[in-house]
Scaffold this motif. Structure first.
Motif, mmCIF file in Angstrom:
data_model
loop_
_atom_site.group_PDB
_atom_site.id
_atom_site.type_symbol
_atom_site.label_atom_id
_atom_site.label_comp_id
_atom_site.label_asym_id
_atom_site.label_seq_id
_atom_site.Cartn_x
_atom_site.Cartn_y
_atom_site.Cartn_z
ATOM 1 N N ILE A 73 30.569 88.009 49.795
ATOM 2 C CA ILE A 73 30.355 89.203 50.631
ATOM 3 C C ILE A 73 28.889 89.301 51.048
ATOM 4 O O ILE A 73 28.582 89.581 52.209
ATOM 5 C CB ILE A 73 30.885 90.457 49.910
ATOM 6 N N ARG A 74 27.994 88.995 50.112
ATOM 7 C CA ARG A 74 26.574 89.043 50.480
ATOM 8 C C ARG A 74 26.244 87.967 51.516
ATOM 9 O O ARG A 74 25.300 88.109 52.293
ATOM 10 C CB ARG A 74 25.678 88.840 49.250
ATOM 11 N N ALA A 75 27.014 86.888 51.506
ATOM 12 C CA ALA A 75 26.731 85.813 52.468
ATOM 13 C C ALA A 75 27.101 86.218 53.896
ATOM 14 O O ALA A 75 26.577 85.649 54.839
ATOM 15 C CB ALA A 75 27.478 84.545 52.078
ATOM 16 N N HIS A 81 32.203 96.700 44.450
ATOM 17 C CA HIS A 81 30.812 96.640 43.976
ATOM 18 C C HIS A 81 29.964 95.830 44.952
ATOM 19 O O HIS A 81 28.821 96.196 45.252
ATOM 20 C CB HIS A 81 30.752 96.004 42.579
ATOM 21 N N ALA A 82 30.529 94.722 45.438
ATOM 22 C CA ALA A 82 29.770 93.863 46.366
ATOM 23 C C ALA A 82 29.422 94.634 47.632
ATOM 24 O O ALA A 82 28.290 94.552 48.124
ATOM 25 C CB ALA A 82 30.582 92.625 46.717
ATOM 26 N N VAL A 83 30.385 95.392 48.151
ATOM 27 C CA VAL A 83 30.149 96.164 49.380
ATOM 28 C C VAL A 83 29.055 97.203 49.122
ATOM 29 O O VAL A 83 28.139 97.387 49.925
ATOM 30 C CB VAL A 83 31.455 96.839 49.856
ATOM 31 N N GLU A 84 29.158 97.846 47.960
ATOM 32 C CA GLU A 84 28.176 98.881 47.636
ATOM 33 C C GLU A 84 26.775 98.269 47.494
ATOM 34 O O GLU A 84 25.794 98.792 48.032
ATOM 35 C CB GLU A 84 28.582 99.610 46.351
ATOM 36 N N LEU A 85 26.711 97.145 46.788
ATOM 37 C CA LEU A 85 25.398 96.513 46.590
ATOM 38 C C LEU A 85 24.803 96.035 47.914
ATOM 39 O O LEU A 85 23.592 96.064 48.108
ATOM 40 C CB LEU A 85 25.534 95.326 45.621
ATOM 41 N N ASP A 139 27.350 80.791 56.473
ATOM 42 C CA ASP A 139 26.103 80.079 56.221
ATOM 43 C C ASP A 139 26.057 79.662 54.740
ATOM 44 O O ASP A 139 25.831 80.491 53.854
ATOM 45 C CB ASP A 139 24.934 81.035 56.578
ATOM 46 N N ILE A 140 26.274 78.373 54.504
ATOM 47 C CA ILE A 140 26.358 77.886 53.113
ATOM 48 C C ILE A 140 25.020 78.054 52.384
ATOM 49 O O ILE A 140 24.986 78.355 51.188
ATOM 50 C CB ILE A 140 26.825 76.416 53.051
ATOM 51 N N ASP A 141 23.922 77.914 53.111
ATOM 52 C CA ASP A 141 22.612 78.068 52.446
ATOM 53 C C ASP A 141 22.441 79.503 51.945
ATOM 54 O O ASP A 141 21.928 79.739 50.853
ATOM 55 C CB ASP A 141 21.471 77.725 53.411
ATOM 56 N N ARG A 142 22.908 80.463 52.777
ATOM 57 C CA ARG A 142 22.801 81.880 52.367
ATOM 58 C C ARG A 142 23.697 82.138 51.147
ATOM 59 O O ARG A 142 23.298 82.802 50.188
ATOM 60 C CB ARG A 142 23.225 82.749 53.556
ATOM 61 N N LEU A 143 24.888 81.556 51.183
ATOM 62 C CA LEU A 143 25.799 81.705 50.042
ATOM 63 C C LEU A 143 25.168 81.115 48.775
ATOM 64 O O LEU A 143 25.195 81.723 47.702
ATOM 65 C CB LEU A 143 27.125 80.988 50.371
ATOM 66 N N THR A 144 24.583 79.938 48.920
ATOM 67 C CA THR A 144 23.972 79.266 47.761
ATOM 68 C C THR A 144 22.836 80.114 47.195
ATOM 69 O O THR A 144 22.685 80.228 45.971
ATOM 70 C CB THR A 144 23.417 77.879 48.184
ATOM 71 N N ARG A 145 22.042 80.705 48.094
ATOM 72 C CA ARG A 145 20.937 81.558 47.621
ATOM 73 C C ARG A 145 21.463 82.747 46.830
ATOM 74 O O ARG A 145 20.949 83.088 45.776
ATOM 75 C CB ARG A 145 20.117 82.067 48.813
ATOM 76 N N LEU A 170 24.325 82.935 45.250
ATOM 77 C CA LEU A 170 24.867 82.469 43.955
ATOM 78 C C LEU A 170 23.730 82.261 42.961
ATOM 79 O O LEU A 170 23.845 82.598 41.784
ATOM 80 C CB LEU A 170 25.627 81.150 44.140
ATOM 81 N N SER A 171 22.646 81.731 43.460
ATOM 82 C CA SER A 171 21.509 81.466 42.591
ATOM 83 C C SER A 171 20.897 82.763 42.067
ATOM 84 O O SER A 171 20.432 82.831 40.926
ATOM 85 C CB SER A 171 20.473 80.693 43.408
ATOM 86 N N MET A 172 20.923 83.797 42.907
ATOM 87 C CA MET A 172 20.357 85.078 42.463
ATOM 88 C C MET A 172 21.292 85.798 41.494
ATOM 89 O O MET A 172 20.862 86.486 40.587
ATOM 90 C CB MET A 172 20.137 85.984 43.676
ATOM 91 N N LEU A 173 22.596 85.639 41.717
ATOM 92 C CA LEU A 173 23.554 86.461 40.971
ATOM 93 C C LEU A 173 24.052 85.802 39.683
ATOM 94 O O LEU A 173 24.574 86.484 38.801
ATOM 95 C CB LEU A 173 24.750 86.792 41.870
ATOM 96 N N GLN A 174 23.936 84.473 39.601
ATOM 97 C CA GLN A 174 24.444 83.822 38.380
ATOM 98 C C GLN A 174 23.327 83.689 37.345
ATOM 99 O O GLN A 174 22.148 83.602 37.681
ATOM 100 C CB GLN A 174 24.978 82.434 38.700
#
Ligand SMILES: Cc1ncc(COP(=O)(O)O)c(C=O)c1O
Length: 483
Positions: free
Chosen positions: A95-97, A117-121, A243-249, A251-255
Protein backbone atom coordinates in the motif's frame (compact mmCIF):
# COMPACT_ATOMS: atom_id res chain seq x y z
CA UNK A 1 15.67 -23.28 -12.30
CA UNK A 2 16.25 -26.29 -10.12
CA UNK A 3 13.46 -25.97 -7.57
CA UNK A 4 15.02 -28.69 -5.43
CA UNK A 5 17.72 -26.20 -4.44
CA UNK A 6 17.39 -24.65 -0.97
CA UNK A 7 20.29 -22.20 -0.77
CA UNK A 8 19.44 -20.78 2.67
CA UNK A 9 18.81 -24.18 4.23
CA UNK A 10 22.04 -25.57 2.79
CA UNK A 11 24.16 -22.59 3.86
CA UNK A 12 22.81 -22.70 7.42
CA UNK A 13 23.32 -26.42 7.67
CA UNK A 14 26.89 -26.09 6.38
CA UNK A 15 27.59 -23.21 8.75
CA UNK A 16 26.40 -24.89 11.90
CA UNK A 17 28.16 -28.18 11.04
CA UNK A 18 31.52 -26.42 11.49
CA UNK A 19 30.72 -25.83 15.21
CA UNK A 20 31.36 -22.09 14.87
CA UNK A 21 32.34 -20.08 17.95
CA UNK A 22 30.08 -17.09 18.42
CA UNK A 23 31.21 -13.62 19.52
CA UNK A 24 28.23 -12.00 17.82
CA UNK A 25 24.49 -11.59 18.26
CA UNK A 26 22.25 -13.36 19.18
CA UNK A 27 23.33 -13.50 22.80
CA UNK A 28 22.20 -17.08 23.40
CA UNK A 29 25.40 -18.26 21.60
CA UNK A 30 23.85 -21.05 19.53
CA UNK A 31 21.56 -21.94 22.44
CA UNK A 32 24.35 -22.44 25.03
CA UNK A 33 23.11 -19.65 27.31
CA UNK A 34 19.42 -20.35 26.84
CA UNK A 35 17.22 -21.86 29.50
CA UNK A 36 14.74 -23.22 27.01
CA UNK A 37 13.84 -26.92 26.97
CA UNK A 38 16.08 -29.04 24.71
CA UNK A 39 13.57 -29.35 21.87
CA UNK A 40 13.37 -25.60 21.49
CA UNK A 41 17.06 -25.06 22.07
CA UNK A 42 17.98 -27.36 19.17
CA UNK A 43 16.66 -24.84 16.66
CA UNK A 44 18.80 -22.11 18.25
CA UNK A 45 21.90 -23.67 16.73
CA UNK A 46 20.60 -22.32 13.43
CA UNK A 47 19.54 -18.92 14.76
CA UNK A 48 22.33 -17.06 13.00
CA UNK A 49 22.79 -13.51 11.81
CA UNK A 50 24.29 -11.75 8.75
CA UNK A 51 27.65 -13.55 8.97
CA UNK A 52 30.02 -14.08 6.06
CA UNK A 53 28.30 -16.37 3.58
CA UNK A 54 24.86 -15.92 5.08
CA UNK A 55 23.89 -12.83 3.06
CA UNK A 56 21.65 -9.93 4.11
CA UNK A 57 17.87 -9.80 3.57
CA UNK A 58 18.02 -6.04 3.06
CA UNK A 59 20.81 -6.16 0.45
CA UNK A 60 20.71 -9.72 -0.86
CA UNK A 61 23.61 -10.79 -3.05
CA UNK A 62 24.10 -14.53 -2.52
CA UNK A 63 21.97 -17.18 -0.81
CA UNK A 64 18.98 -14.94 -0.06
CA UNK A 65 19.09 -13.50 -3.55
CA UNK A 66 19.14 -17.02 -5.01
CA UNK A 67 16.28 -18.09 -2.74
CA UNK A 68 14.22 -15.11 -3.89
CA UNK A 69 14.98 -15.88 -7.54
CA UNK A 70 13.86 -19.47 -7.03
CA UNK A 71 10.71 -18.13 -5.38
CA UNK A 72 9.94 -15.82 -8.31
CA UNK A 73 10.54 -18.68 -10.72
CA UNK A 74 8.22 -21.03 -8.78
CA UNK A 75 5.36 -18.51 -8.75
CA UNK A 76 5.92 -16.92 -12.17
CA UNK A 77 6.71 -13.47 -10.73
CA UNK A 78 9.07 -10.80 -12.08
CA UNK A 79 10.41 -10.37 -8.57
CA UNK A 80 9.66 -12.07 -5.24
CA UNK A 81 10.56 -11.24 -1.66
CA UNK A 82 10.89 -13.36 1.47
CA UNK A 83 9.06 -11.63 4.33
CA UNK A 84 9.84 -12.19 8.00
CA UNK A 85 7.06 -9.97 9.37
CA UNK A 86 4.13 -11.84 7.90
CA UNK A 87 1.66 -10.74 5.25
CA UNK A 88 1.05 -7.83 7.61
CA UNK A 89 4.28 -6.21 6.41
CA UNK A 90 3.51 -7.19 2.82
CA UNK A 91 0.20 -5.34 3.00
CA UNK A 92 1.85 -2.32 4.63
CA UNK A 93 4.58 -2.18 1.99
CA UNK A 94 2.32 -2.81 -1.03
CA UNK A 95 0.00 0.00 0.00
CA UNK A 96 2.84 2.38 0.78
CA UNK A 97 4.32 1.57 -2.62
CA UNK A 98 1.24 2.91 -4.42
CA UNK A 99 -0.29 5.44 -1.98
CA UNK A 100 0.91 8.59 -0.32
CA UNK A 101 -0.80 11.18 1.79
CA UNK A 102 -4.22 12.17 0.44
CA UNK A 103 -4.28 9.47 -2.26
CA UNK A 104 -7.38 7.36 -2.82
CA UNK A 105 -7.21 3.57 -2.63
CA UNK A 106 -10.16 1.30 -3.39
CA UNK A 107 -10.27 -1.28 -0.62
CA UNK A 108 -12.38 -4.39 -0.20
CA UNK A 109 -14.26 -3.73 3.05
CA UNK A 110 -13.72 -7.20 4.53
CA UNK A 111 -9.95 -6.81 4.57
CA UNK A 112 -7.50 -7.77 7.30
CA UNK A 113 -6.74 -5.10 9.90
CA UNK A 114 -3.22 -4.60 8.49
CA UNK A 115 -4.81 -3.08 5.39
CA UNK A 116 -6.64 -0.44 7.42
CA UNK A 117 -3.46 0.25 9.37
CA UNK A 118 -1.52 0.69 6.12
CA UNK A 119 -4.07 3.21 4.82
CA UNK A 120 -3.99 5.09 8.10
CA UNK A 121 -0.19 5.17 8.22
CA UNK A 122 -0.04 6.38 4.61
CA UNK A 123 -2.54 9.14 5.37
CA UNK A 124 -4.43 7.89 2.32
CA UNK A 125 -8.21 7.73 1.82
CA UNK A 126 -9.84 4.32 1.59
CA UNK A 127 -12.94 4.06 -0.55
CA UNK A 128 -14.63 0.85 0.39
CA UNK A 129 -15.75 -1.88 -1.97
CA UNK A 130 -18.60 -3.87 -0.52
CA UNK A 131 -18.20 -7.60 -0.99
CA UNK A 132 -21.02 -9.88 -2.05
CA UNK A 133 -22.73 -11.90 0.62
CA UNK A 134 -21.77 -15.58 0.42
CA UNK A 135 -24.85 -17.61 1.28
CA UNK A 136 -23.13 -20.96 1.69
CA UNK A 137 -20.64 -19.84 4.33
CA UNK A 138 -22.79 -17.00 5.74
CA UNK A 139 -19.84 -14.65 5.39
CA UNK A 140 -18.84 -11.59 3.41
CA UNK A 141 -17.27 -12.94 0.22
CA UNK A 142 -15.59 -11.52 -2.87
CA UNK A 143 -16.16 -8.17 -4.55
CA UNK A 144 -18.16 -8.05 -7.81
CA UNK A 145 -16.52 -6.50 -10.87
CA UNK A 146 -19.46 -4.09 -11.18
CA UNK A 147 -18.69 -2.71 -7.72
CA UNK A 148 -15.12 -1.91 -8.75
CA UNK A 149 -16.28 -0.42 -12.06
CA UNK A 150 -18.73 1.91 -10.27
CA UNK A 151 -16.10 2.91 -7.71
CA UNK A 152 -13.59 3.73 -10.46
CA UNK A 153 -16.20 5.82 -12.27
CA UNK A 154 -16.71 7.79 -9.06
CA UNK A 155 -13.00 7.89 -8.14
CA UNK A 156 -11.02 8.03 -11.39
CA UNK A 157 -8.06 9.38 -9.39
CA UNK A 158 -7.72 6.15 -7.35
CA UNK A 159 -4.14 4.92 -7.16
CA UNK A 160 -4.96 1.24 -6.92
CA UNK A 161 -7.42 -1.51 -6.03
CA UNK A 162 -6.78 -3.62 -2.93
CA UNK A 163 -8.50 -7.01 -2.74
CA UNK A 164 -8.54 -9.95 -0.37
CA UNK A 165 -8.31 -13.11 -2.45
CA UNK A 166 -9.42 -15.59 -1.17
CA UNK A 167 -11.24 -14.62 2.01
CA UNK A 168 -10.29 -16.21 5.31
CA UNK A 169 -13.17 -18.63 4.73
CA UNK A 170 -11.82 -19.68 1.32
CA UNK A 171 -14.13 -17.70 -0.97
CA UNK A 172 -12.39 -16.72 -4.20
CA UNK A 173 -15.33 -15.91 -6.46
CA UNK A 174 -14.80 -15.71 -10.20
CA UNK A 175 -14.70 -11.98 -10.89
CA UNK A 176 -11.03 -11.27 -10.23
CA UNK A 177 -10.03 -11.41 -13.94
CA UNK A 178 -12.72 -8.82 -14.82
CA UNK A 179 -11.66 -6.61 -11.89
CA UNK A 180 -8.02 -6.75 -12.95
CA UNK A 181 -8.97 -5.89 -16.53
CA UNK A 182 -11.00 -2.92 -15.34
CA UNK A 183 -8.21 -1.61 -13.07
CA UNK A 184 -5.63 -2.00 -15.81
CA UNK A 185 -7.86 -0.10 -18.24
CA UNK A 186 -7.64 2.73 -15.72
CA UNK A 187 -3.87 2.29 -15.58
CA UNK A 188 -3.79 1.36 -11.89
CA UNK A 189 -2.44 -1.75 -10.15
CA UNK A 190 -4.36 -4.47 -8.34
CA UNK A 191 -2.83 -5.45 -5.01
CA UNK A 192 -3.99 -8.82 -3.73
CA UNK A 193 -3.87 -10.06 -0.17
CA UNK A 194 -3.56 -13.78 -0.91
CA UNK A 195 -2.54 -14.54 2.67
CA UNK A 196 -4.65 -17.69 2.50
CA UNK A 197 -3.65 -18.78 -0.99
CA UNK A 198 0.08 -19.54 -1.14
CA UNK A 199 -0.88 -23.08 -2.17
CA UNK A 200 -2.97 -22.00 -5.20
CA UNK A 201 0.16 -22.37 -7.31
CA UNK A 202 -0.47 -26.13 -7.05
CA UNK A 203 -3.24 -25.69 -9.63
CA UNK A 204 -6.80 -26.98 -10.00
CA UNK A 205 -8.96 -27.80 -8.04
CA UNK A 206 -7.43 -24.97 -6.00
CA UNK A 207 -8.54 -21.60 -7.38
CA UNK A 208 -6.16 -19.83 -9.76
CA UNK A 209 -3.59 -17.62 -8.06
CA UNK A 210 -4.11 -13.85 -8.24
CA UNK A 211 -0.68 -13.47 -9.84
CA UNK A 212 -1.65 -15.85 -12.66
CA UNK A 213 -4.84 -13.87 -13.16
CA UNK A 214 -2.81 -10.69 -13.69
CA UNK A 215 -2.69 -9.02 -10.24
CA UNK A 216 0.29 -6.67 -9.96
CA UNK A 217 1.46 -7.47 -6.44
CA UNK A 218 0.44 -10.40 -4.28
CA UNK A 219 1.24 -11.22 -0.68
CA UNK A 220 0.93 -14.75 0.69
CA UNK A 221 1.31 -16.08 4.22
CA UNK A 222 3.50 -19.10 3.52
CA UNK A 223 3.01 -19.94 7.21
CA UNK A 224 -0.77 -20.24 6.90
CA UNK A 225 -1.20 -22.91 4.25
CA UNK A 226 2.36 -24.01 3.41
CA UNK A 227 4.98 -25.44 5.75
CA UNK A 228 6.82 -22.21 6.66
CA UNK A 229 7.15 -21.05 10.25
CA UNK A 230 4.81 -18.46 11.71
CA UNK A 231 5.56 -14.95 10.38
CA UNK A 232 6.99 -16.30 7.11
CA UNK A 233 5.39 -14.79 3.99
CA UNK A 234 6.03 -14.26 0.29
CA UNK A 235 5.51 -11.12 -1.75
CA UNK A 236 5.42 -11.32 -5.56
CA UNK A 237 5.39 -8.55 -8.14
CA UNK A 238 4.57 -8.88 -11.83
CA UNK A 239 3.76 -5.43 -13.11
CA UNK A 240 4.82 -2.32 -14.92
CA UNK A 241 2.29 -0.34 -12.84
CA UNK A 242 4.18 -0.62 -9.57
CA UNK A 243 7.54 0.86 -8.66
CA UNK A 244 9.59 -2.07 -7.34
CA UNK A 245 12.31 0.21 -5.96
CA UNK A 246 9.71 2.07 -3.88
CA UNK A 247 8.29 -1.23 -2.66
CA UNK A 248 11.77 -2.47 -1.75
CA UNK A 249 12.47 0.72 0.20
CA UNK A 250 9.26 0.34 2.17
CA UNK A 251 10.03 -3.31 2.92
CA UNK A 252 13.43 -2.29 4.16
CA UNK A 253 11.92 0.35 6.43
CA UNK A 254 9.13 -1.83 7.77
CA UNK A 255 10.88 -5.16 8.30
CA UNK A 256 13.18 -5.96 11.19
CA UNK A 257 16.89 -5.43 10.66
CA UNK A 258 17.45 -8.78 12.43
CA UNK A 259 15.51 -11.30 10.33
CA UNK A 260 15.37 -14.81 11.74
CA UNK A 261 17.44 -17.23 9.68
CA UNK A 262 15.39 -20.13 10.99
CA UNK A 263 12.35 -18.40 9.56
CA UNK A 264 14.10 -17.64 6.28
CA UNK A 265 15.20 -21.27 6.00
CA UNK A 266 11.64 -22.43 6.58
CA UNK A 267 10.48 -20.14 3.75
CA UNK A 268 13.17 -21.52 1.46
CA UNK A 269 12.04 -25.06 2.30
CA UNK A 270 8.33 -24.23 1.94
CA UNK A 271 8.98 -22.88 -1.56
CA UNK A 272 10.90 -26.01 -2.55
CA UNK A 273 8.10 -28.23 -1.23
CA UNK A 274 5.24 -26.44 -2.96
CA UNK A 275 7.26 -26.25 -6.19
CA UNK A 276 7.65 -30.03 -6.03
CA UNK A 277 3.97 -30.63 -5.21
CA UNK A 278 2.89 -33.23 -7.76
CA UNK A 279 -0.39 -34.54 -9.13
CA UNK A 280 0.14 -37.64 -6.96
CA UNK A 281 0.51 -35.39 -3.90
CA UNK A 282 -2.68 -33.58 -4.81
CA UNK A 283 -4.54 -36.85 -5.19
CA UNK A 284 -3.29 -37.94 -1.74
CA UNK A 285 -4.62 -34.69 -0.28
CA UNK A 286 -7.96 -34.90 -2.10
CA UNK A 287 -8.49 -38.51 -1.04
CA UNK A 288 -7.81 -37.65 2.60
CA UNK A 289 -10.11 -34.63 2.37
CA UNK A 290 -12.96 -36.69 0.89
CA UNK A 291 -12.61 -39.19 3.74
CA UNK A 292 -12.65 -36.34 6.26
CA UNK A 293 -15.83 -34.82 4.80
CA UNK A 294 -17.61 -38.16 4.26
CA UNK A 295 -16.86 -39.34 7.78
CA UNK A 296 -18.00 -36.02 9.23
CA UNK A 297 -21.24 -36.25 7.29
CA UNK A 298 -22.00 -39.61 8.91
CA UNK A 299 -22.69 -37.70 12.12
CA UNK A 300 -26.20 -36.46 11.50
CA UNK A 301 -25.83 -33.56 13.94
CA UNK A 302 -23.07 -32.09 11.74
CA UNK A 303 -23.09 -30.41 8.37
CA UNK A 304 -20.02 -29.65 6.25
CA UNK A 305 -19.65 -26.73 3.87
CA UNK A 306 -17.05 -26.68 1.12
CA UNK A 307 -15.93 -23.20 0.01
CA UNK A 308 -14.00 -22.49 -3.24
CA UNK A 309 -10.65 -23.42 -1.68
CA UNK A 310 -10.56 -27.19 -1.02
CA UNK A 311 -8.04 -26.63 1.79
CA UNK A 312 -10.82 -25.13 3.91
CA UNK A 313 -13.85 -26.94 5.29
CA UNK A 314 -16.55 -25.51 7.54
CA UNK A 315 -18.38 -27.70 10.02
CA UNK A 316 -21.69 -26.77 11.63
CA UNK A 317 -23.64 -28.37 14.44
CA UNK A 318 -27.39 -28.28 13.96
CA UNK A 319 -28.12 -26.83 17.38
CA UNK A 320 -25.13 -25.00 18.76
CA UNK A 321 -22.88 -22.13 17.74
CA UNK A 322 -19.48 -22.60 16.19
CA UNK A 323 -17.95 -21.41 19.47
CA UNK A 324 -19.65 -24.23 21.42
CA UNK A 325 -18.60 -26.83 18.84
CA UNK A 326 -15.03 -25.50 18.84
CA UNK A 327 -14.88 -25.71 22.63
CA UNK A 328 -16.23 -29.27 22.64
CA UNK A 329 -13.62 -30.28 20.04
CA UNK A 330 -10.82 -28.62 22.00
CA UNK A 331 -11.80 -30.72 25.00
CA UNK A 332 -11.01 -33.71 22.78
CA UNK A 333 -7.63 -32.25 21.75
CA UNK A 334 -8.69 -31.05 18.28
CA UNK A 335 -7.90 -27.38 17.63
CA UNK A 336 -9.47 -25.52 14.73
CA UNK A 337 -8.64 -22.27 12.96
CA UNK A 338 -11.63 -20.24 14.07
CA UNK A 339 -15.24 -20.34 15.11
CA UNK A 340 -18.08 -17.93 14.56
CA UNK A 341 -21.69 -17.86 15.56
CA UNK A 342 -22.60 -20.47 12.98
CA UNK A 343 -19.60 -22.72 12.32
CA UNK A 344 -16.04 -23.87 12.81
CA UNK A 345 -13.34 -23.42 10.17
CA UNK A 346 -10.85 -26.21 9.50
CA UNK A 347 -7.65 -25.59 7.56
CA UNK A 348 -6.81 -29.04 6.24
CA UNK A 349 -3.22 -30.30 5.91
CA UNK A 350 -1.84 -29.91 2.37
CA UNK A 351 -0.81 -33.57 2.42
CA UNK A 352 1.73 -35.17 0.15
CA UNK A 353 1.90 -38.73 -1.10
CA UNK A 354 3.28 -40.96 1.63
CA UNK A 355 2.44 -38.55 4.47
CA UNK A 356 -0.35 -39.49 6.80
CA UNK A 357 -2.47 -37.34 9.04
CA UNK A 358 -4.74 -38.66 11.79
CA UNK A 359 -8.34 -39.14 10.76
CA UNK A 360 -9.78 -41.70 13.18
CA UNK A 361 -8.82 -39.69 16.31
CA UNK A 362 -10.41 -36.62 14.74
CA UNK A 363 -13.60 -38.51 13.97
CA UNK A 364 -13.61 -39.92 17.51
CA UNK A 365 -13.30 -36.33 18.76
CA UNK A 366 -16.23 -35.26 16.58
CA UNK A 367 -18.33 -38.12 17.91
CA UNK A 368 -17.39 -37.27 21.52
CA UNK A 369 -18.13 -33.57 20.92
CA UNK A 370 -21.55 -34.42 19.48
CA UNK A 371 -22.24 -36.62 22.54
CA UNK A 372 -21.13 -33.84 24.89
CA UNK A 373 -23.53 -31.46 23.16
CA UNK A 374 -26.42 -33.99 23.17
CA UNK A 375 -28.31 -32.03 25.82
CA UNK A 376 -28.47 -29.07 23.42
CA UNK A 377 -30.41 -30.94 20.77
CA UNK A 378 -33.66 -29.20 21.65
CA UNK A 379 -32.00 -25.79 21.14
CA UNK A 380 -33.07 -23.67 18.21
CA UNK A 381 -30.51 -23.81 15.40
CA UNK A 382 -28.16 -20.82 15.67
CA UNK A 383 -29.19 -17.96 13.42
CA UNK A 384 -27.12 -17.64 10.28
CA UNK A 385 -25.42 -14.62 11.76
CA UNK A 386 -22.49 -13.34 9.78
CA UNK A 387 -18.97 -13.45 11.17
CA UNK A 388 -18.65 -9.83 10.17
CA UNK A 389 -22.27 -8.71 10.49
CA UNK A 390 -23.86 -7.60 7.27
CA UNK A 391 -21.61 -6.00 4.77
CA UNK A 392 -21.31 -2.64 6.39
CA UNK A 393 -20.35 0.24 4.17
CA UNK A 394 -18.09 2.33 6.27
CA UNK A 395 -16.95 5.90 6.33
CA UNK A 396 -13.94 6.58 4.20
CA UNK A 397 -10.91 6.49 6.49
CA UNK A 398 -7.88 8.67 6.56
CA UNK A 399 -4.90 9.12 8.85
CA UNK A 400 -4.80 10.39 12.39
CA UNK A 401 -7.20 8.26 14.41
CA UNK A 402 -4.46 6.75 16.54
CA UNK A 403 -3.48 10.11 17.98
CA UNK A 404 -6.95 11.23 19.18
CA UNK A 405 -7.69 11.17 22.90
CA UNK A 406 -10.19 8.61 24.10
CA UNK A 407 -12.08 7.16 27.08
CA UNK A 408 -13.59 3.77 27.98
CA UNK A 409 -17.33 3.84 28.67
CA UNK A 410 -20.06 1.25 29.18
CA UNK A 411 -21.24 -0.22 25.86
CA UNK A 412 -24.79 0.72 26.85
CA UNK A 413 -23.74 4.40 26.79
CA UNK A 414 -21.73 4.24 23.57
CA UNK A 415 -24.51 4.83 21.05
CA UNK A 416 -23.82 7.97 19.03
CA UNK A 417 -20.16 8.14 20.14
CA UNK A 418 -17.19 7.73 17.79
CA UNK A 419 -15.11 4.53 18.01
CA UNK A 420 -11.56 5.44 19.06
CA UNK A 421 -10.03 2.46 17.27
CA UNK A 422 -11.27 -0.47 15.26
CA UNK A 423 -13.40 -3.22 16.82
CA UNK A 424 -12.07 -6.48 15.48
CA UNK A 425 -13.33 -10.04 16.02
CA UNK A 426 -10.12 -12.09 16.23
CA UNK A 427 -9.73 -14.32 14.39
CA UNK A 428 -10.43 -13.50 11.52
CA UNK A 429 -9.00 -10.01 12.21
CA UNK A 430 -11.42 -8.23 9.88
CA UNK A 431 -12.59 -5.01 11.55
CA UNK A 432 -16.34 -4.96 12.13
CA UNK A 433 -16.28 -1.30 13.08
CA UNK A 434 -13.56 1.08 11.98
CA UNK A 435 -11.79 3.76 13.98
CA UNK A 436 -13.73 6.98 13.54
CA UNK A 437 -17.14 5.39 12.95
CA UNK A 438 -20.17 6.57 14.90
CA UNK A 439 -21.52 3.67 16.97
CA UNK A 440 -25.14 2.77 16.35
CA UNK A 441 -27.44 0.68 18.51
CA UNK A 442 -27.24 -2.11 15.92
CA UNK A 443 -23.44 -2.16 15.97
CA UNK A 444 -23.31 -2.25 19.76
CA UNK A 445 -25.93 -5.02 19.90
CA UNK A 446 -23.98 -7.08 17.32
CA UNK A 447 -20.72 -6.75 19.25
CA UNK A 448 -22.29 -7.55 22.63
CA UNK A 449 -24.18 -10.52 21.19
CA UNK A 450 -21.01 -11.92 19.63
CA UNK A 451 -19.07 -11.51 22.89
CA UNK A 452 -21.95 -13.22 24.70
CA UNK A 453 -21.76 -16.19 22.37
CA UNK A 454 -17.99 -16.58 22.75
CA UNK A 455 -16.26 -14.34 20.18
CA UNK A 456 -12.89 -12.84 21.10
CA UNK A 457 -12.24 -9.21 20.12
CA UNK A 458 -9.29 -6.90 19.71
CA UNK A 459 -9.37 -3.11 19.74
CA UNK A 460 -11.91 -0.75 21.20
CA UNK A 461 -14.00 -3.24 23.18
CA UNK A 462 -13.31 -5.17 26.40
CA UNK A 463 -15.11 -7.04 29.16
CA UNK A 464 -17.93 -9.55 29.14
CA UNK A 465 -21.51 -10.07 30.25
CA UNK A 466 -23.02 -6.89 31.66
CA UNK A 467 -19.70 -5.08 31.91
CA UNK A 468 -18.71 -4.63 28.29
CA UNK A 469 -16.92 -1.34 27.62
CA UNK A 470 -16.06 0.48 24.43
CA UNK A 471 -13.29 2.97 23.76
CA UNK A 472 -14.66 6.14 22.22
CA UNK A 473 -13.11 9.42 21.20
CA UNK A 474 -13.45 12.25 23.65
CA UNK A 475 -14.14 14.62 20.76
CA UNK A 476 -16.80 13.81 18.19
CA UNK A 477 -14.61 13.78 15.10
CA UNK A 478 -15.65 10.90 12.92
CA UNK A 479 -18.59 10.01 10.84
CA UNK A 480 -21.55 7.92 9.90
CA UNK A 481 -21.61 4.99 7.58
CA UNK A 482 -22.95 5.68 4.18
CA UNK A 483 -23.41 3.72 0.98
C1 LIG B 1 -6.60 -12.08 4.95
C2 LIG B 1 -5.39 -11.85 5.80
N1 LIG B 1 -4.47 -10.98 5.41
C3 LIG B 1 -3.36 -10.74 6.12
C4 LIG B 1 -3.15 -11.37 7.31
C5 LIG B 1 -1.90 -11.07 8.09
O1 LIG B 1 -1.04 -12.14 7.86
P1 LIG B 1 0.22 -12.44 8.79
O2 LIG B 1 -0.30 -13.14 9.99
O3 LIG B 1 1.05 -13.34 7.91
O4 LIG B 1 0.89 -11.17 9.09
C6 LIG B 1 -4.09 -12.29 7.78
C7 LIG B 1 -3.89 -12.96 9.07
O5 LIG B 1 -4.74 -13.62 9.59
C8 LIG B 1 -5.25 -12.54 7.01
O6 LIG B 1 -6.17 -13.41 7.40
Amino acid sequence: MDQKQRPIVDALEAFQSTSPISFHVPGHKHGLLSGLPDGLRTAMRYDATELTGLDDLHAPSSIIREAQQLLADAYGADRSFLLVNGSTVGNLAMIRAVCGSGDVLLVQRNAHKSVFHAVELAGAHAVFLNPEWDESTCTAGAVAAGTVRDALDRHPDAKGVFLTYPTYYGIAGDELPAIIECAHEHGIPVLADEAHGAHFVAGSPFPPSALDLGADAVVQSAHKTLSAMTQGSFLHVKSHLLDIDRLTRWLSMLQTSSPSYVLLASLDDARARIAAYSEADKQAFLTWRRRFIDRCSELTMLETIEPDDPLKVLVRHKHVSGYALQQALEQQGVFTELADERQVLFILPLLMEGKDFPIEPVMDAFAAAVRALEHRKEDEPPAAEPAVPEVYTAIPISGGTASSSSEWIAAADAEGRIAASAIIPYPPGIPMILAGERLTEEMITDVCRMIGSGAAFQGAVRGSGDSIQMEVKTDQQGGDRHG
